[in-house]
Design an enzyme around this catalytic site. Structure first.
Site, mmCIF file in Angstrom:
data_model
loop_
_atom_site.group_PDB
_atom_site.id
_atom_site.type_symbol
_atom_site.label_atom_id
_atom_site.label_comp_id
_atom_site.label_asym_id
_atom_site.label_seq_id
_atom_site.Cartn_x
_atom_site.Cartn_y
_atom_site.Cartn_z
ATOM 1 N N THR A 1 0.815 -1.215 0.000
ATOM 2 C CA THR A 1 0.000 0.000 0.000
ATOM 3 C C THR A 1 0.852 1.270 0.000
ATOM 4 O O THR A 1 1.961 1.275 0.549
ATOM 5 C CB THR A 1 -0.915 0.015 1.248
ATOM 6 O OG1 THR A 1 -1.505 1.307 1.374
ATOM 7 C CG2 THR A 1 -0.153 -0.280 2.528
ATOM 8 N N ASP A 2 0.287 2.343 -0.552
ATOM 9 C CA ASP A 2 0.989 3.636 -0.525
ATOM 10 C C ASP A 2 1.055 4.224 0.890
ATOM 11 O O ASP A 2 1.786 5.181 1.134
ATOM 12 C CB ASP A 2 0.336 4.635 -1.495
ATOM 13 C CG ASP A 2 -1.113 4.991 -1.169
ATOM 14 O OD1 ASP A 2 -1.661 4.444 -0.195
ATOM 15 O OD2 ASP A 2 -1.687 5.832 -1.898
ATOM 16 N N GLU A 3 0.267 3.657 1.815
ATOM 17 C CA GLU A 3 0.259 4.208 3.176
ATOM 18 C C GLU A 3 1.601 4.014 3.884
ATOM 19 O O GLU A 3 1.871 4.664 4.889
ATOM 20 C CB GLU A 3 -0.862 3.574 4.005
ATOM 21 C CG GLU A 3 -2.215 3.871 3.412
ATOM 22 C CD GLU A 3 -3.361 3.885 4.412
ATOM 23 O OE1 GLU A 3 -3.110 3.766 5.620
ATOM 24 O OE2 GLU A 3 -4.507 4.029 3.959
ATOM 25 N N TYR B 1 -2.041 -0.107 11.035
ATOM 26 C CA TYR B 1 -2.202 -0.837 9.764
ATOM 27 C C TYR B 1 -1.016 -0.562 8.844
ATOM 28 O O TYR B 1 -0.386 -1.496 8.328
ATOM 29 C CB TYR B 1 -3.513 -0.435 9.067
ATOM 30 C CG TYR B 1 -3.499 -0.723 7.583
ATOM 31 C CD1 TYR B 1 -3.529 -2.034 7.112
ATOM 32 C CD2 TYR B 1 -3.417 0.316 6.644
ATOM 33 C CE1 TYR B 1 -3.474 -2.302 5.748
ATOM 34 C CE2 TYR B 1 -3.373 0.060 5.286
ATOM 35 C CZ TYR B 1 -3.394 -1.255 4.839
ATOM 36 O OH TYR B 1 -3.336 -1.524 3.489
ATOM 37 N N LYS C 1 1.998 -3.062 7.327
ATOM 38 C CA LYS C 1 2.272 -3.262 5.895
ATOM 39 C C LYS C 1 3.729 -2.889 5.572
ATOM 40 O O LYS C 1 4.368 -3.541 4.730
ATOM 41 C CB LYS C 1 1.295 -2.454 5.042
ATOM 42 C CG LYS C 1 -0.151 -2.949 5.089
ATOM 43 C CD LYS C 1 -0.339 -4.368 4.557
ATOM 44 C CE LYS C 1 -0.263 -4.426 3.041
ATOM 45 N NZ LYS C 1 -0.479 -5.821 2.557
HETATM 46 O O1 DAU Z 1 -4.060 4.203 0.307
HETATM 47 C C1 DAU Z 1 -4.274 2.811 0.261
HETATM 48 C C2 DAU Z 1 -5.113 2.423 1.432
HETATM 49 O O2 DAU Z 1 -6.404 2.979 1.203
HETATM 50 C C3 DAU Z 1 -5.220 0.930 1.673
HETATM 51 O O3 DAU Z 1 -3.954 0.432 1.990
HETATM 52 C C4 DAU Z 1 -6.174 0.647 2.831
HETATM 53 O O4 DAU Z 1 -6.327 -0.716 3.029
HETATM 54 C C5 DAU Z 1 -7.507 1.276 2.511
HETATM 55 O O5 DAU Z 1 -8.383 1.089 3.599
HETATM 56 C C6 DAU Z 1 -7.360 2.755 2.210
HETATM 57 O O6 DAU Z 1 -7.025 3.517 3.387
HETATM 58 P P1 DAU Z 1 -7.763 4.878 3.753
HETATM 59 O O7 DAU Z 1 -7.675 5.061 5.205
HETATM 60 O O8 DAU Z 1 -7.345 5.987 2.880
HETATM 61 O O9 DAU Z 1 -9.266 4.459 3.285
HETATM 62 P P2 DAU Z 1 -10.691 4.662 3.948
HETATM 63 O O10 DAU Z 1 -11.668 4.190 2.948
HETATM 64 O O11 DAU Z 1 -10.787 4.135 5.325
HETATM 65 O O12 DAU Z 1 -10.783 6.255 4.026
HETATM 66 C C7 DAU Z 1 -10.650 7.078 2.886
HETATM 67 C C8 DAU Z 1 -10.696 8.511 3.365
HETATM 68 O O13 DAU Z 1 -12.005 8.791 3.874
HETATM 69 C C9 DAU Z 1 -9.735 8.791 4.514
HETATM 70 O O14 DAU Z 1 -9.196 10.107 4.400
HETATM 71 C C10 DAU Z 1 -10.610 8.700 5.759
HETATM 72 C C11 DAU Z 1 -11.953 9.186 5.259
HETATM 73 N N1 DAU Z 1 -13.122 8.579 5.954
HETATM 74 C C12 DAU Z 1 -13.167 7.233 6.065
HETATM 75 C C13 DAU Z 1 -14.224 6.616 6.710
HETATM 76 C C14 DAU Z 1 -14.278 5.118 6.849
HETATM 77 C C15 DAU Z 1 -14.124 9.384 6.447
HETATM 78 O O15 DAU Z 1 -14.089 10.628 6.316
HETATM 79 N N2 DAU Z 1 -15.169 8.771 7.096
HETATM 80 C C16 DAU Z 1 -15.262 7.435 7.244
HETATM 81 O O16 DAU Z 1 -16.246 6.954 7.869
#
Ligand code: DAU
Length: 335
Positions: free
Chosen positions: A123-125, A147, A151
């Site tokens: 992942t880019d994270e 997380y 990774k």
């Molecule tokens: O960048 C790659 C990564 O992208 C992957 O390695 C991870 O497995 C994947 O979960 C994802 O990580 P993020 O933390 O960026 O994805 P997430 O969908 O959880 O959140 C995307 C963005 O939206 C992040 O800035 C947090 C925000 N968010 C997320 C959730 C779940 C909200 O504002 N509200 C929420 O309820």
């Protein structure tokens, strides 16, 4: 080619298995999957009857299960991982076990079985938050969530197996995937399914965090290409076609779904929330990779998929485990 895919019942893994079976007649797949909450047999119901596909229930962190699944494999693609940042903040233990120990156990099994190729999906994270510019594969790793740290650790273990043991390891690092079969805890599917159910989407903090959006089918294509063409020991960033902050994303999905701003609920931020990810993808482009899907079209197709597949996601959201996670994660934020 006999492929061992791990975590093939998950979101990205299942899209990859579907892609490789439909695009390569000469490939057969053994899918080693622990069938956790995110490993859903329904994700691959359409390939269950394919004679080139076999599901094996098991844990990559279990040496016996890993060795058994590895028998006869020409190559391995390791998707198996705990992937949700918010869950890793609530409890990191499963992340360290599956993502780090699991990778090491699988690498050992691959080494013993003399497997020709081991592609580890990352992942880019791992680069952490990048204020400006773009992360290249040689950049320092500065993971911020448990997380991301797990990774990054796995990437380093994979690297060490290449340097020390000569294991034919390749690592990919992808940006935010979206598309069909994504578990509805991640931002996009949570947003879409909450709105389909008339519920608000909880937007963390100021919503100015920037993510790079990669359609999962393009990611599957990129992995297939890397598997075929990359040199062992190399790392490849895999980015998408569109980058924006969460406010813009919410606005685009609202417009496509015809949802009012009232269903966007600002809530307290995620601790340690990375501000921006951005990938330099020159290396995978040099290998011949070109994304095939336009962002807006892929976003629309994704929304349409969730509209048409309520029977897939409704039971997931009704499950006691999901409800208890949702309460833990959002109850105080939504109060
Ligand atoms: O960048 C790659 C990564 O992208 C992957 O390695 C991870 O497995 C994947 O979960 C994802 O990580 P993020 O933390 O960026 O994805 P997430 O969908 O959880 O959140 C995307 C963005 O939206 C992040 O800035 C947090 C925000 N968010 C997320 C959730 C779940 C909200 O504002 N509200 C929420 O309820």
């Amino acid at each position: 080619m006999r492929l061992l895919v791990t975590g093939g019942l998950g979101f990205i893994g299942s899209n990859f298995v579907r892609h490789i079976l439909s695009s390569r007649r000469d490939v057969s797949v053994v899918n080693l999957d622990l069938c956790t909450y995110a490993g859903n047999p329904a994700n691959l119901a359409d390939v269950e009857g394919d004679r080139r596909y076999k599901l094996v229930k098991g844990d990559i962190a279990d040496p016996k299960a890993a060795a058994r699944a590895m028998k006869g494999a020409d190559a391995v693609v390791n998707f198996a991982a705990e992937t949700h940042v918010d869950r890793s903040i609530l409890d990191a233990s499963a992340f360290l076990r599956t993502n780090v120990i699991g990778a090491q156990v699988l690498l050992d099994a691959a080494l013993r079985a003399k497997v020709g190729r081991f592609l580890h999906v990352g992942t880019d994270e791992v680069y952490g938050s990048v204020a400006e510019g773009f992360s290249t594969e040689g950049d320092r790793l500065e993971p911020n969530s448990p997380y991301a740290a797990s990774k990054a650790a796995a990437d380093l273990v994979a690297r060490s197996y290449f340097v020390t043991h000569g294991a034919p390891v390749i690592v990919t690092r992808a940006s935010n995937n979206f598309g069909p079969y994504q578990f509805p805890e991640k931002a996009l599917p949570l947003m879409i399914t909450n709105w389909l159910g008339g519920e608000p989407f909880p937007l963390y903090g100021d919503g100015r965090q920037v993510r790079d959006w990669l359609y999962v089918v393009d990611h599957a294509r990129a992995i297939a290409l890397v598997l075929e063409k990359a040199e062992p020991g190399q790392i490849y960033n895999v980015g998408g076609t569109y980058s924006c902050d969460n406010r813009e994303l919410v606005g685009r999905v609202r417009a496509l779904m015809g949802v009012s701003q009232e269903l966007v609920l600002p809530v307290p931020d995620r601790p340690g929330h990375d501000r921006r990810y951005a990938l330099d993808c020159a290396k995978i482009k040099a290998l011949g990779y070109r994304p095939a899907y336009d962002f807006e079209q892929a976003l629309k197709a994704t929304i349409d998929w969730y509209r048409a597949n309520e029977r897939w996601w409704r039971p997931l959201k009704k499950h006691a485990g999901f409800k208890s996670y949702y309460r833990r994660q959002y109850a105080s934020r939504l109060a």
